[in-house]
Structure formats: structure tokens, C-alpha cells
Motif scaffolding. Structure first.
Motif, PDB file in Angstrom:
ATOM      1  N   GLY A  17      50.779  21.467  47.084  1.00 24.01           N
ATOM      2  CA  GLY A  17      51.634  21.846  48.196  1.00 24.01           C
ATOM      3  C   GLY A  17      51.131  23.100  48.885  1.00 24.01           C
ATOM      4  O   GLY A  17      50.163  23.737  48.463  1.00 24.01           O
ATOM      5  N   GLY A  18      51.773  23.444  49.983  1.00 20.16           N
ATOM      6  CA  GLY A  18      51.427  24.661  50.705  1.00 20.16           C
ATOM      7  C   GLY A  18      50.042  24.624  51.321  1.00 20.16           C
ATOM      8  O   GLY A  18      49.381  23.587  51.370  1.00 20.16           O
ATOM      9  N   PRO A  19      49.576  25.782  51.777  1.00 28.67           N
ATOM     10  CA  PRO A  19      48.324  25.829  52.526  1.00 28.67           C
ATOM     11  C   PRO A  19      47.074  25.590  51.686  1.00 28.67           C
ATOM     12  O   PRO A  19      46.024  25.259  52.232  1.00 28.67           O
ATOM     13  CB  PRO A  19      48.312  27.249  53.104  1.00 28.67           C
ATOM     14  CG  PRO A  19      49.164  28.040  52.182  1.00 28.67           C
ATOM     15  CD  PRO A  19      50.233  27.087  51.718  1.00 28.67           C
ATOM     16  N   LEU A  20      47.161  25.716  50.376  1.00 33.89           N
ATOM     17  CA  LEU A  20      45.984  25.564  49.525  1.00 33.89           C
ATOM     18  C   LEU A  20      46.018  24.270  48.711  1.00 33.89           C
ATOM     19  O   LEU A  20      45.288  24.106  47.737  1.00 33.89           O
ATOM     20  CB  LEU A  20      45.861  26.781  48.589  1.00 33.89           C
ATOM     21  CG  LEU A  20      45.818  28.134  49.303  1.00 33.89           C
ATOM     22  CD1 LEU A  20      45.791  29.269  48.286  1.00 33.89           C
ATOM     23  CD2 LEU A  20      44.644  28.217  50.252  1.00 33.89           C
ATOM     24  N   ASP A  21      46.852  23.338  49.147  1.00 34.01           N
ATOM     25  CA  ASP A  21      47.031  22.061  48.458  1.00 34.01           C
ATOM     26  C   ASP A  21      45.694  21.393  48.155  1.00 34.01           C
ATOM     27  O   ASP A  21      44.837  21.258  49.033  1.00 34.01           O
ATOM     28  CB  ASP A  21      47.878  21.131  49.331  1.00 34.01           C
ATOM     29  CG  ASP A  21      48.194  19.826  48.632  1.00 34.01           C
ATOM     30  OD1 ASP A  21      48.739  19.871  47.522  1.00 34.01           O
ATOM     31  OD2 ASP A  21      47.894  18.764  49.213  1.00 34.01           O
ATOM     32  N   GLY A  22      45.535  20.998  46.895  1.00 35.06           N
ATOM     33  CA  GLY A  22      44.343  20.259  46.499  1.00 35.06           C
ATOM     34  C   GLY A  22      43.203  21.125  45.984  1.00 35.06           C
ATOM     35  O   GLY A  22      42.283  20.601  45.366  1.00 35.06           O
ATOM     36  N   LEU A  23      43.237  22.416  46.236  1.00 35.05           N
ATOM     37  CA  LEU A  23      42.181  23.285  45.718  1.00 35.05           C
ATOM     38  C   LEU A  23      42.390  23.533  44.231  1.00 35.05           C
ATOM     39  O   LEU A  23      43.494  23.379  43.713  1.00 35.05           O
ATOM     40  CB  LEU A  23      42.175  24.633  46.456  1.00 35.05           C
ATOM     41  CG  LEU A  23      41.808  24.594  47.934  1.00 35.05           C
ATOM     42  CD1 LEU A  23      41.869  26.006  48.513  1.00 35.05           C
ATOM     43  CD2 LEU A  23      40.428  23.996  48.139  1.00 35.05           C
ATOM     44  N   LEU A  24      41.327  23.915  43.560  1.00 33.14           N
ATOM     45  CA  LEU A  24      41.386  24.245  42.138  1.00 33.14           C
ATOM     46  C   LEU A  24      41.377  25.753  41.969  1.00 33.14           C
ATOM     47  O   LEU A  24      40.586  26.454  42.599  1.00 33.14           O
ATOM     48  CB  LEU A  24      40.193  23.637  41.403  1.00 33.14           C
ATOM     49  CG  LEU A  24      40.082  22.120  41.469  1.00 33.14           C
ATOM     50  CD1 LEU A  24      38.790  21.663  40.797  1.00 33.14           C
ATOM     51  CD2 LEU A  24      41.289  21.456  40.826  1.00 33.14           C
ATOM     52  N   LEU A  25      42.242  26.256  41.112  1.00 35.25           N
ATOM     53  CA  LEU A  25      42.322  27.683  40.815  1.00 35.25           C
ATOM     54  C   LEU A  25      41.643  27.929  39.474  1.00 35.25           C
ATOM     55  O   LEU A  25      42.025  27.332  38.459  1.00 35.25           O
ATOM     56  CB  LEU A  25      43.792  28.115  40.752  1.00 35.25           C
ATOM     57  CG  LEU A  25      44.052  29.575  40.404  1.00 35.25           C
ATOM     58  CD1 LEU A  25      43.473  30.506  41.472  1.00 35.25           C
ATOM     59  CD2 LEU A  25      45.549  29.808  40.242  1.00 35.25           C
ATOM     60  N   ASP A  26      40.624  28.778  39.464  1.00 33.91           N
ATOM     61  CA  ASP A  26      39.905  29.100  38.231  1.00 33.91           C
ATOM     62  C   ASP A  26      40.766  30.048  37.395  1.00 33.91           C
ATOM     63  O   ASP A  26      40.999  31.191  37.779  1.00 33.91           O
ATOM     64  CB  ASP A  26      38.564  29.744  38.558  1.00 33.91           C
ATOM     65  CG  ASP A  26      37.671  29.934  37.338  1.00 33.91           C
ATOM     66  OD1 ASP A  26      38.158  29.793  36.198  1.00 33.91           O
ATOM     67  OD2 ASP A  26      36.473  30.218  37.538  1.00 33.91           O
ATOM     68  N   ILE A  27      41.262  29.558  36.269  1.00 35.44           N
ATOM     69  CA  ILE A  27      42.122  30.362  35.395  1.00 35.44           C
ATOM     70  C   ILE A  27      41.420  30.697  34.082  1.00 35.44           C
ATOM     71  O   ILE A  27      42.050  31.074  33.104  1.00 35.44           O
ATOM     72  CB  ILE A  27      43.475  29.647  35.143  1.00 35.44           C
ATOM     73  CG1 ILE A  27      43.261  28.252  34.573  1.00 35.44           C
ATOM     74  CG2 ILE A  27      44.305  29.597  36.427  1.00 35.44           C
ATOM     75  CD1 ILE A  27      44.541  27.543  34.152  1.00 35.44           C
ATOM     76  N   THR A  28      40.119  30.600  34.086  1.00 34.07           N
ATOM     77  CA  THR A  28      39.320  30.907  32.901  1.00 34.07           C
ATOM     78  C   THR A  28      39.597  32.328  32.427  1.00 34.07           C
ATOM     79  O   THR A  28      39.525  33.267  33.212  1.00 34.07           O
ATOM     80  CB  THR A  28      37.819  30.754  33.214  1.00 34.07           C
ATOM     81  OG1 THR A  28      37.587  29.453  33.750  1.00 34.07           O
ATOM     82  CG2 THR A  28      36.970  30.982  31.978  1.00 34.07           C
TER      83      THR A  28
END
Length: 89
Positions: free
Chosen positions: A33-44
Motif C-alpha cells: 500500500g501507499g507510495p512505496l507499494d511493492g518495494l522491498l525493505l532491507d531489514i537485515t
């Protein structure tokens, strides 16, 4: 990591990067959702307490334009997904 995730763009990757996808050995959450929908967030390497906090990600494509932030929260029952919670300045 499944094939679908390997084709995805990572939040914060340089737009000039010929391979903006996930890197081996990293852990990612999918932004929903929102403006960054579909991107992956690196939580390493994020601590348990950091993972429980809201991620406030700088973006120019949210409600407030340049200088704005998109807020995402990790799903309680599905840790692979982070849901949009709104935008701020």
C-alpha cells in the motif's frame, strides 16, 4: 527467497543500479500500500525492538512530496509484509 521476490526492487536502491533487486544473505519485508507499494525493505540486522517500530521512510512520491515520509508497520501475523500507515512531513 522465492523467484517473485528476486525480481523486485529494493527501497533505497540507486535508480542507476542495473540490479536493484534483493541481495543474497539479506532479509526483506514487502511494503504494501501507499507510495512505496511493492518495494522491498532491507531489514537485515534489525533488532526485535526496531522491527516492532514503525518504519518512517523518506520519499518524494508520498502525500507531502520532497521531504515527506511514508510510514509502514510490520504485520503482527505476517512478518514478511509491512502495511502502509500514512504519510508525514
Amino acid at each position: 527467497m522465492d523467484d517473485r521476490m528476486l525480481r523486485r526492487r529494493v527501497y533505497g536502491a540507486d535508480h542507476e543500479d542495473p540490479d536493484p533487486g534483493p541481495r543474497p544473505g539479506h532479509v526483506y519485508g514487502e511494503l504494501v500500500g501507499g507510495p512505496l507499494d511493492g518495494l522491498l525493505l532491507d531489514i537485515t540486522g534489525w533488532s526485535t525492538s526496531r522491527l516492532a517500530e514503525e518504519a518512517r521512510l523518506p520519499t518524494e512520491i508520498g502525500r507531502y512530496g520532497p521531504g515527506g515520509r511514508a510510514h509502514y508497520r510490520r504485520r503482527a501475523q505476517d512478518h514478511a509484509h509491512w502495511d502502509w500507515a500514512g504519510d508525514s512531513r
